[in-house]
Write an enzyme that holds these catalytic residues in place. Structure first.
Site, PDB file in Angstrom:
ATOM      1  N   GLU A  96       0.877  -1.170   0.000  1.00  0.00           N
ATOM      2  CA  GLU A  96       0.000   0.000   0.000  1.00  0.00           C
ATOM      3  C   GLU A  96       0.918   1.225   0.000  1.00  0.00           C
ATOM      4  OE1 GLU A  96      -2.760   0.172   3.266  1.00  0.00           O
ATOM      5  OE2 GLU A  96      -3.432   2.178   2.652  1.00  0.00           O
ATOM      6  N   ARG A 145       5.118 -13.024   9.646  1.00  0.00           N
ATOM      7  CA  ARG A 145       5.782 -11.769   9.324  1.00  0.00           C
ATOM      8  C   ARG A 145       7.118 -11.690  10.039  1.00  0.00           C
ATOM      9  NH1 ARG A 145       2.163  -7.827   9.143  1.00  0.00           N
ATOM     10  NH2 ARG A 145       3.460  -6.077   9.634  1.00  0.00           N
ATOM     11  N   LYS A 167       4.274   0.906   9.453  1.00  0.00           N
ATOM     12  CA  LYS A 167       4.471   2.163   8.718  1.00  0.00           C
ATOM     13  C   LYS A 167       3.887   3.347   9.468  1.00  0.00           C
ATOM     14  CE  LYS A 167       2.962   0.172   4.927  1.00  0.00           C
ATOM     15  NZ  LYS A 167       2.457  -0.081   3.566  1.00  0.00           N
TER      16      LYS A 167
HETATM   17  P1  ATP Z   1       2.709  -2.171   8.000  1.00  0.00           P
HETATM   18  O1  ATP Z   1       1.974  -2.969   9.028  1.00  0.00           O
HETATM   19  O2  ATP Z   1       4.145  -2.049   8.249  1.00  0.00           O
HETATM   20  O3  ATP Z   1       2.077  -0.876   7.704  1.00  0.00           O
HETATM   21  P2  ATP Z   1       1.429  -3.455   5.864  1.00  0.00           P
HETATM   22  O4  ATP Z   1       1.196  -4.914   5.977  1.00  0.00           O
HETATM   23  O5  ATP Z   1       0.267  -2.574   6.065  1.00  0.00           O
HETATM   24  O6  ATP Z   1       2.664  -3.063   6.729  1.00  0.00           O
HETATM   25  P3  ATP Z   1       1.559  -3.409   3.045  1.00  0.00           P
HETATM   26  O7  ATP Z   1       2.037  -2.318   2.192  1.00  0.00           O
HETATM   27  O8  ATP Z   1       0.115  -3.717   3.042  1.00  0.00           O
HETATM   28  O9  ATP Z   1       2.051  -3.076   4.497  1.00  0.00           O
HETATM   29  O10 ATP Z   1       2.403  -4.733   2.821  1.00  0.00           O
HETATM   30  C1  ATP Z   1       2.707  -5.249   1.565  1.00  0.00           C
HETATM   31  C2  ATP Z   1       3.054  -6.699   1.734  1.00  0.00           C
HETATM   32  O11 ATP Z   1       4.169  -6.842   2.614  1.00  0.00           O
HETATM   33  C3  ATP Z   1       1.911  -7.502   2.340  1.00  0.00           C
HETATM   34  O12 ATP Z   1       1.733  -8.658   1.554  1.00  0.00           O
HETATM   35  C4  ATP Z   1       2.363  -7.828   3.711  1.00  0.00           C
HETATM   36  O13 ATP Z   1       1.891  -9.085   4.087  1.00  0.00           O
HETATM   37  C5  ATP Z   1       3.893  -7.805   3.586  1.00  0.00           C
HETATM   38  N1  ATP Z   1       4.512  -7.421   4.860  1.00  0.00           N
HETATM   39  C6  ATP Z   1       4.277  -6.299   5.568  1.00  0.00           C
HETATM   40  N2  ATP Z   1       4.972  -6.302   6.724  1.00  0.00           N
HETATM   41  C7  ATP Z   1       5.673  -7.465   6.735  1.00  0.00           C
HETATM   42  C8  ATP Z   1       6.586  -8.066   7.657  1.00  0.00           C
HETATM   43  N3  ATP Z   1       6.915  -7.463   8.803  1.00  0.00           N
HETATM   44  N4  ATP Z   1       7.124  -9.266   7.332  1.00  0.00           N
HETATM   45  C9  ATP Z   1       6.810  -9.861   6.178  1.00  0.00           C
HETATM   46  N5  ATP Z   1       5.963  -9.364   5.274  1.00  0.00           N
HETATM   47  C10 ATP Z   1       5.391  -8.174   5.539  1.00  0.00           C
HETATM   48 MG    MG Z   2      -1.504  -3.533   4.731  1.00  0.00          MG
END
Ligand code: ATP
Ligand code: MG
Length: 566
Positions: A46, A271, A281
């Site tokens: 995102e 994760r 983020k």
């Molecule tokens: P955050 O919680 O840091 O804001 P998010 O999951 O909202 O992260 P996205 O941009 O939606 O961020 O993530 C893109 C991809 O990265 C998703 O498929 C998510 O599962 C993966 N991802 C995000 N954080 C992690 C992590 N700590 N370890 C592994 N994969 C991750």
């Molecule tokens: Mg997300």
């Protein structure tokens, strides 16, 4: 160099090289059975922040598998939340994925490109009696959801006719109703044991300017009605995501059935969590907005851009992700594993150079005034092809303040009264004298050298236990050097109930040293190129910071040894 034992071994870490983690095994089975002629994965960030090391794990997984099995991988910006998303983030994400060494050979997509298609899917659900417009208030909807142990209640609007729903949904789209006035919900089962299946909201009214579609839409699909559908539209075979989406999977599959679209398969993995940092983020954005750090790419941030600026290499991050492994169980990885991966790579590739961070004059009293000689020094003892460079050497040098002691024990192998040391790539020298100022602070150390002890042609027969680094005073380059430590002093800054993660910031995470002295060859260094400063660690020139500050700024990427005693 040995890998630290930090208890981070993946479930598969001890098995022979030919073992495959569970996702790779699924892919191999699907290819072997002919279920799919080839695999197609995606990475769906995102664009509401910069990528972090957790994303690197997801990137290495989805891009890595596609590359290994000659498949395709898409970069898809999951941009259904207009208020928090921006082009700056889109650009940063592209840059970071590319820098990690990956290429989205399946194409670049935006969920917002599918807004028309997603709207058509919603209309189809309504026509098939699988969705309805609900006029309950958000509170009523929430209350009606029930609890995990108590069934929810059906909305009084649940049994509207198809015609009525179609007309109302059209009104939502046409902007007839104010924000939040009503929503479109899937009609599934208000008593379902999985709360996500209790008539989830799939469209809401929101008058927000979208960074790509502008004001074209005033209704936006919810995550669950965009993500899976985008997978199907793109023909994604294996949609890999983190464990928190496991409970969404029944809904993901329900929509595939109801819409009769490409059966993408969602598979979840644990994760990545790192100690001594925060990874969400939203929290990282707080640090940026509060000015606690120098932007998203501050070298202490766990962002990919921060790690890059700190001097991490793509290779080291990929190695790290590989070592962490893919499993179904959540765990917290030691930050020191990330540092190990960097040291391991830089030890092989970084050129050596000499720098003095806390300089004191070292005068060689029997070396001729006005004479300079050039001494060869190897660029990388791990790599013969790296060659040599010539270091200027003369009567006055800089040495490290902490390499001298007025009173030293037998175990002190640096300079002190009565001690003899080798100057790296130069001569053996013996203590003669030292000078302190009125406050007792060391000003100069005086030594004499042995002309026949030159490195490479030493016939002196003198044994010097210690070797010191030094920089020739006349030709030294001045620089600022920034030393970094963990951003948080607590291993789990966001793990304390009732307390803010920012309370656990490490006040000593940044130490700025000015007036450092570098060997002259470093005047030509380019931003981002790693160097090992002899005895000090790995450093890299911060190109952008040097430009904005008007003088050289170097970042310490990592120390030579794991010195963290957290
Ligand atoms: P955050 O919680 O840091 O804001 P998010 O999951 O909202 O992260 P996205 O941009 O939606 O961020 O993530 C893109 C991809 O990265 C998703 O498929 C998510 O599962 C993966 N991802 C995000 N954080 C992690 C992590 N700590 N370890 C592994 N994969 C991750
Ligand atoms: Mg997300």
């Amino acid at each position: 160099m040995s890998e630290p034992t930090t208890g981070h071994k993946s479930e598969h870490g001890d098995e022979p090289a030919e073992s495959f983690h569970f996702i790779e095994q699924i892919i191999r089975d699907d290819l072997a059975s002919g279920k799919h002629p080839g695999i197609h994965t995606r990475f769906p960030p995102e664009p509401n922040g910069y990528l972090h090391i957790g994303h690197a794990k997801a990137i290495c997984l989805s891009f890595g598998l596609a590359a290994k099995y000659n498949g395709q991988v898409n970069l898809r910006f999951d941009d259904t939340n207009p208020e928090k998303e921006s082009q700056e983030y889109v650009d940063a994400i592209r840059r970071d994925v590319q820098w990690l060494g990956f290429d989205w050979n399946g194409g670049e997509f935006f969920t917002s490109d599918y807004f028309g298609q997603l709207h058509a899917f919603a209309v189809k659900l309504i026509e098939d009696g699988h969705a309805y417009v609900d006029h309950q208030s958000p509170d009523e909807i929430a209350a009606g959801k029930g609890t995990p142990t108590r069934a929810g209640q059906e909305s009084p609007y649940r049994n509207r006719t198809v015609e009525e729903n179609l007309a109302l949904f059209q009104e939502m789209k046409d902007g007839v109703h104010p924000d939040g006035h009503c929503v479109l919900r899937a009609k599934i089962d208000m008593a379902h044991p999985n709360m996500h299946m209790r008539d989830p909201i799939i469209y809401r009214i929101k008058r927000a300017h979208h960074h790509r579609t502008g004001d074209d839409w005033c209704i936006y699909p919810m995550y669950d009605f965009a993500h899976g559908q985008s997978d199907s539209i793109e023909g994604i075979t294996h949609s890999l995501c983190t464990l928190e989406f496991e409970v969404h999977r029944p809904l993901y599959e329900w929509f595939i059935q109801a819409l009769d679209i490409f059966p993408s398969r969602q598979i979840e993995f644990a994760r990545l969590n790192l100690d001594h940092t925060v990874m969400s983020k939203r929290k990282l954005l707080t640090l940026v907005e509060d000015g606690v750090v120098d932007g998203w790419d501050d070298p202490r941030m766990p962002t990919i851009s921060g790690l890059r600026r700190r001097g991490f290499t793509p290779e080291s991050i990929r190695t790290f992700c590989d070592r962490v492994g893919i499993a179904k169980r959540e765990n917290v990885i030691d930050f020191s594993l990330l540092e190990w991966a960097l040291r391991d790579h830089l030890n092989r590739v970084a050129f050596r150079a000499m720098a003095v961070l806390d300089p004191v004059k070292l005068v060689i009293v029997n070396y001729p005034e006005g004479q300079t000689e050039m001494l060869p020094s190897e660029n990388n003892p791990e790599d013969e092809s790296a060659g040599h460079r010539a270091l200027p050497f003369s009567r006055t040098l800089w040495m490290e303040r902490e390499d001298f002691k007025e009173e030293a024990s037998r175990k002190w192998f640096r300079l002190a009264p009565g001690k003899t040391v080798r100057l790296k790539s130069a001569y053996i020298v013996s203590y003669e004298d030292h000078v302190v100022d009125a406050d007792g602070r060391l000003q100069e150390v005086h030594v004499s050298y042995y002309p026949n002890s030159k490195s490479g042609s030493d016939t002196s027969g003198i044994k010097a236990k210690g070797t010191l680094h030094w920089v020739n005073a006349d030709t030294a380059v001045d620089a600022e050097v920034r030393l970094y430590d963990r951003l948080f002093s607590d291993p789990k800054p966001d793990g304390h109930e009732g307390r803010e993660f920012s309370e656990f910031l490490n006040p000593e995470s940044l130490e700025i040293r000015t007036g450092c002295k570098l060997e002259p060859s470093l005047a030509q260094a380019e931003g981002g190129t790693p160097f090992q400063f002899t005895r000090l660690g790995y450093f890299t020139l911060d190109g952008a910071k040097s430009e904005s500050e008007g003088h050289m700024v170097w970042n310490r990427s990592v120390t030579l040894r794991d010195g963290w005693k957290g």
